[in-house]
Write a protein that holds these residues in place. Structure first.
Motif, PDB file in Angstrom:
ATOM      1  N   ASP A  12       3.692  29.475 136.014  1.00  0.00           N
ATOM      2  CA  ASP A  12       5.156  29.461 135.911  1.00  0.00           C
ATOM      3  C   ASP A  12       5.816  30.777 136.321  1.00  0.00           C
ATOM      4  O   ASP A  12       7.048  30.868 136.325  1.00  0.00           O
ATOM      5  N   THR A  13       5.037  31.797 136.671  1.00  0.00           N
ATOM      6  CA  THR A  13       5.639  33.068 137.080  1.00  0.00           C
ATOM      7  C   THR A  13       6.310  32.912 138.441  1.00  0.00           C
ATOM      8  O   THR A  13       5.950  32.039 139.239  1.00  0.00           O
ATOM      9  N   GLN A  14       7.259  33.782 138.693  1.00  0.00           N
ATOM     10  CA  GLN A  14       7.966  33.747 139.979  1.00  0.00           C
ATOM     11  C   GLN A  14       7.007  33.992 141.142  1.00  0.00           C
ATOM     12  O   GLN A  14       7.132  33.380 142.197  1.00  0.00           O
ATOM     13  N   PHE A  15       6.030  34.874 140.938  1.00  0.00           N
ATOM     14  CA  PHE A  15       5.060  35.146 141.993  1.00  0.00           C
ATOM     15  C   PHE A  15       4.286  33.885 142.355  1.00  0.00           C
ATOM     16  O   PHE A  15       4.114  33.571 143.537  1.00  0.00           O
ATOM     17  N   SER A  16       3.821  33.174 141.345  1.00  0.00           N
ATOM     18  CA  SER A  16       3.058  31.942 141.580  1.00  0.00           C
ATOM     19  C   SER A  16       3.921  30.912 142.306  1.00  0.00           C
ATOM     20  O   SER A  16       3.458  30.262 143.247  1.00  0.00           O
ATOM     21  N   ILE A  17       5.135  30.778 141.880  1.00  0.00           N
ATOM     22  CA  ILE A  17       6.058  29.835 142.522  1.00  0.00           C
ATOM     23  C   ILE A  17       6.270  30.224 143.983  1.00  0.00           C
ATOM     24  O   ILE A  17       6.231  29.367 144.879  1.00  0.00           O
ATOM     25  N   THR A  18       6.447  31.516 144.226  1.00  0.00           N
ATOM     26  CA  THR A  18       6.636  31.996 145.598  1.00  0.00           C
ATOM     27  C   THR A  18       5.400  31.708 146.445  1.00  0.00           C
ATOM     28  O   THR A  18       5.518  31.252 147.589  1.00  0.00           O
ATOM     29  N   MET A  19       4.217  31.960 145.885  1.00  0.00           N
ATOM     30  CA  MET A  19       2.986  31.680 146.628  1.00  0.00           C
ATOM     31  C   MET A  19       2.884  30.194 146.988  1.00  0.00           C
ATOM     32  O   MET A  19       2.437  29.858 148.082  1.00  0.00           O
ATOM     33  N   ARG A  20       3.303  29.322 146.097  1.00  0.00           N
ATOM     34  CA  ARG A  20       3.206  27.875 146.349  1.00  0.00           C
ATOM     35  C   ARG A  20       4.272  27.374 147.306  1.00  0.00           C
ATOM     36  O   ARG A  20       4.021  26.504 148.119  1.00  0.00           O
ATOM     37  N   GLU A  21       5.469  27.919 147.183  1.00  0.00           N
ATOM     38  CA  GLU A  21       6.602  27.355 147.914  1.00  0.00           C
ATOM     39  C   GLU A  21       6.942  28.065 149.212  1.00  0.00           C
ATOM     40  O   GLU A  21       7.634  27.501 150.054  1.00  0.00           O
ATOM     41  N   SER A  22       6.473  29.274 149.395  1.00  0.00           N
ATOM     42  CA  SER A  22       6.772  30.024 150.610  1.00  0.00           C
ATOM     43  C   SER A  22       6.042  29.415 151.800  1.00  0.00           C
ATOM     44  O   SER A  22       4.886  28.996 151.694  1.00  0.00           O
ATOM     45  N   LEU A  23       6.717  29.403 152.921  1.00  0.00           N
ATOM     46  CA  LEU A  23       6.112  28.888 154.140  1.00  0.00           C
ATOM     47  C   LEU A  23       5.025  29.833 154.657  1.00  0.00           C
ATOM     48  O   LEU A  23       4.060  29.394 155.285  1.00  0.00           O
TER      49      LEU A  23
END
Length: 166
Positions: A12-23
């Motif tokens: 749920d961290t922002q980093f994890s979300i960024t890793m999953r959602e970033s192109l």
């Protein structure tokens, strides 16, 4: 319980979300991970083959270690950092696969192999420095290293096929 809570928190961290959602984030980190693995593995196999007496038989083992260790250490550090970054992208899914657990066990065993080598026969390289026929313990360490790294790469590759589709 603690592990499940930690994995959920990391997910749920922002980093994890960024890793999953970033192109770009995940493909760039994965590319660095694979390239570094290639660098590390190439030097590790070269060292293991020297331990087995297959290559560089006329080169001092201490010289081979001195030249390869900086590359091995740097490659291993970058490989671990990029691996942690990849894991943080979807820790719950990664941890749920048997291949991830096998890979982690093999990484620990590879580390133990290095520690045993460095604390035993590796401390006495001056005794067999120029000998093309390295001691049996050194050969065993080389074989164990090659087998473990093949298993680590295979398990790492298999993780991708065990994950649920995005």
């Amino acid at each position: 319980m603690f592990l499940a809570n930690f994995l959920q928190w990391l997910h749920d961290t922002q980093f994890s979300i960024t890793m999953r959602e970033s192109l770009y984030a995940e493909p760039i980190v994965e590319t660095l991970h694979v390239l570094t693995l290639t660098l590390f593995l190439g030097f590790a196999v070269l060292l293991d083959l020297r331990l087995l007496g297959v290559v560089m038989r006329r080169r001092r083992m201490s010289e081979v270690l001195r030249q390869l260790n900086p590359w091995l250490i740097a490659g291993f550090v970058v490989m671990i950092v990029t691996g942690v970054l990849l894991f943080s992208g979807d820790p719950i899914s990664f941890y749920s696969t048997a291949f991830f657990k096998v890979k982690m066990i093999m990484l620990v065993l590879a580390g133990v192999n290095v520690l045993i080598f460095n604390s035993t026969i590796g401390r006495r390289t001056a005794e067999w420095d120029l000998d093309a026929n390295t001691p049996r313990a050194a050969k065993i360490a080389g074989i164990v290293s090659i087998v473990l790294w093949v298993a680590i790469v295979a398990a790492g590759r298999a993780i991708a096929y065990a994950l649920p589709p995005p």
